[in-house]
Write a protein that holds these residues in place. Structure first.
Motif, mmCIF file in Angstrom:
data_model
loop_
_atom_site.group_PDB
_atom_site.id
_atom_site.type_symbol
_atom_site.label_atom_id
_atom_site.label_comp_id
_atom_site.label_asym_id
_atom_site.label_seq_id
_atom_site.Cartn_x
_atom_site.Cartn_y
_atom_site.Cartn_z
ATOM 1 N N LEU A 337 0.828 -1.206 0.000
ATOM 2 C CA LEU A 337 0.000 0.000 0.000
ATOM 3 C C LEU A 337 0.861 1.255 0.000
ATOM 4 O O LEU A 337 0.659 2.168 -0.804
ATOM 5 N N LEU A 338 1.837 1.304 0.909
ATOM 6 C CA LEU A 338 2.686 2.489 1.024
ATOM 7 C C LEU A 338 3.485 2.739 -0.245
ATOM 8 O O LEU A 338 3.554 3.876 -0.734
ATOM 9 N N VAL A 339 4.098 1.690 -0.772
ATOM 10 C CA VAL A 339 4.935 1.843 -1.967
ATOM 11 C C VAL A 339 4.106 2.366 -3.135
ATOM 12 O O VAL A 339 4.531 3.277 -3.856
ATOM 13 N N PHE A 340 2.899 1.804 -3.317
ATOM 14 C CA PHE A 340 2.050 2.260 -4.425
ATOM 15 C C PHE A 340 1.644 3.718 -4.226
ATOM 16 O O PHE A 340 1.714 4.520 -5.165
ATOM 17 N N HIS A 341 1.214 4.062 -3.022
ATOM 18 C CA HIS A 341 0.823 5.441 -2.734
ATOM 19 C C HIS A 341 1.977 6.404 -2.994
ATOM 20 O O HIS A 341 1.788 7.459 -3.618
ATOM 21 N N ILE A 343 4.872 6.030 -4.799
ATOM 22 C CA ILE A 343 5.285 6.114 -6.205
ATOM 23 C C ILE A 343 4.241 6.848 -7.032
ATOM 24 O O ILE A 343 4.573 7.701 -7.864
ATOM 25 N N GLN A 344 2.962 6.526 -6.803
ATOM 26 C CA GLN A 344 1.896 7.159 -7.578
ATOM 27 C C GLN A 344 1.807 8.651 -7.276
ATOM 28 O O GLN A 344 1.704 9.477 -8.191
ATOM 29 N N ASN A 345 1.845 9.022 -5.999
ATOM 30 C CA ASN A 345 1.686 10.429 -5.636
ATOM 31 C C ASN A 345 2.846 11.275 -6.148
ATOM 32 O O ASN A 345 2.634 12.320 -6.778
ATOM 33 N N ILE A 346 4.063 10.841 -5.874
ATOM 34 C CA ILE A 346 5.219 11.610 -6.338
ATOM 35 C C ILE A 346 5.301 11.556 -7.858
ATOM 36 O O ILE A 346 5.601 12.568 -8.514
ATOM 37 N N GLY A 347 5.026 10.379 -8.430
ATOM 38 C CA GLY A 347 5.104 10.221 -9.879
ATOM 39 C C GLY A 347 4.138 11.125 -10.616
ATOM 40 O O GLY A 347 4.468 11.665 -11.681
ATOM 41 N N MET A 348 2.941 11.352 -10.067
ATOM 42 C CA MET A 348 1.955 12.170 -10.780
ATOM 43 C C MET A 348 2.323 13.655 -10.731
ATOM 44 O O MET A 348 1.930 14.421 -11.612
ATOM 45 N N PRO A 359 -3.242 10.481 -1.968
ATOM 46 C CA PRO A 359 -2.397 11.330 -1.126
ATOM 47 C C PRO A 359 -1.039 10.701 -0.850
ATOM 48 O O PRO A 359 -0.841 9.503 -1.036
ATOM 49 N N LEU A 360 -0.104 11.539 -0.397
ATOM 50 C CA LEU A 360 1.208 11.062 0.038
ATOM 51 C C LEU A 360 1.081 10.628 1.495
ATOM 52 O O LEU A 360 0.757 11.445 2.360
#
Length: 395
Positions: A337-341, A343-348, A359-360
């Motif tokens: 969960l944390l890794v996806f959140h 990577i997705q948040n910073i990546g977007m 959210p981050l």
């Protein structure tokens, strides 16, 4: 004599607390409050969200330390009750008519509203989902007599059945981001569940092929997706504005375009606390990393990423020392969960990934999102307090 006994008991109590985890969360809390406070200088809102975030963290720590005192085995025993409660909270929210308690916010009916207090049940369901998946895998492997393909298929079907109902209910709330998080949890746990790679690889291949087909369809044949999947044209804009944000700068690409400008303008050291000048909607929630990049630069952004990385590494260590398989699977699910959140948040914010509204963790503003993570922290503290503290001393 009695005073010495009390001192030993008190010392033993504090020794069983995972202070590394507590310190890491406090570090992230400080980063969160400073970043949100800085974001408030843009004048988007009249509310001081940094003060609210402090209150959210205070309640979160009360929740976490209360859960720490609950025996982890008791949490495990009530997994199915929690799962049913979580699914019912989603179902009631979906079927209930629009009202002051179940309002539509930002185009979605995803919250329970009680006066000034709101709760998004899908955030808590993510943690309950991890508990349930960990329980199913642990119980299946506990009673698995032979390691055969049929047994692996049986486990995979169990995991799919557990996943369908909450995912569908969340998807009906128009919350694709949370569903993607649950898919990441599902994949992370399947990989470590003991299922044969002869079954995992085809499953992942089908999932990857489906995703690639959808992206190609959006880019080259959106008419087919509109006709057969019922996707509306405006829903394609999120992908188009991700690929070419400058073409949608005045509309759906506004946030991403300004995010790229803000982070790029921060340079190595940043413009300084409260000195950000680039306007970005929702900069205290989903786009908090943009504030960090603009005002604290590459150095500040790196410090945030390192702090989150330290948290993940600590959780990996916990998973290794856990003697209970259920505990290990829960930790791995939460890491997913944390890794996806993250990577997705910073990546977007830097155009590596499309905007999903995730959210981050521990840094973005929000009550439900933060409390769900503090719920997980409480479960982790319970593991350490009742089981892992002895294992950690022996390592």
């Amino acid at each position: 004599m009695s005073n010495n006994k009390y001192t030993r008991q008190n010392s033993n109590f504090f020794a069983r607390i995972d202070w590394i985890l507590v310190i890491l969360i406090l570090m992230l809390a400080a980063i969160s409050v400073v970043s949100i406070s800085s974001a408030m200088t843009s004048g988007q809102y009249g509310t001081d969200f940094s003060t609210r975030q402090i209150a959210f963290y205070a309640l979160g720590f009360v929740l976490a330390f209360t859960l720490m005192l609950v025996p982890f085995k008791l949490i495990k025993n009530y997994t199915w009750a929690l799962y049913i409660f979580g699914v019912l909270s989603l179902a009631i929210l979906y079927i209930a008519p629009v009202s002051s308690v179940t309002p539509i916010i930002n185009g979605a009916k995803s919250w329970y509203q009680f006066g000034f207090f709101s709760i998004q049940p899908s955030e808590f369901v993510k943690i309950i989902y991890i508990l349930t998946m960990a329980y199913v895998i642990g119980q299946h492997n506990k009673y698995k007599l032979t390691n055969t393909l049929s047994m692996d298929i049986r486990l995979l079907l169990k995991l799919i059945l557990v996943s369908i109902l909450p995912m569908v209910l969340i998807l009906l709330q128009n919350d694709l981001g949370t569903v993607l998080v649950m898919v990441a949890i599902f994949l992370g746990l399947v990989v470590v569940s003991g299922i044969s790679w002869w079954l995992i690889i085809p499953t992942l291949s089908v999932a990857a092929s489906t995703g690639i087909a959808l992206i190609l369809g959006i880019l080259y044949r959106p008419d087919l997706l509109e006709r057969y999947l019922g996707i509306h044209p405006y829903q394609f804009e999120r992908i188009y504005s991700w690929i070419t944000p400058e073409a949608f700068q005045s509309d759906s690409g506004f946030q991403l375009t300004n995010s790229l400008i803000a982070i790029g303008s921060g340079g190595i050291t940043g413009k300084g606390y409260t000195d950000g000048i680039i306007y970005i909607p929702e900069n205290h929630t989903d786009f908090i990393f943009t504030i960090i990049g603009e005002e604290f630069g590459f150095i500040g952004s790196t410090i945030v990423i390192i702090a989150l990385f330290m948290l993940i590494m600590h959780l990996i260590r916990m998973a290794f020392i856990a003697s209970d398989s259920f505990a290990s699977y829960f930790i791995i699910g939460y890491i997913s969960l944390l890794v996806f959140h993250i990577i997705q948040n910073i990546g977007m914010t830097i155009q590596l990934l499309p905007i999903t509204g995730l959210p981050l963790p521990f840094i973005s503003y929000g009550g439900s999102g933060l409390w769900s993570n503090m719920l997980a922290v409480g479960i982790l503290l319970s593991m350490y307090f009742h089981h892992l503290s002895k294992s950690a001393k022996n390592k």
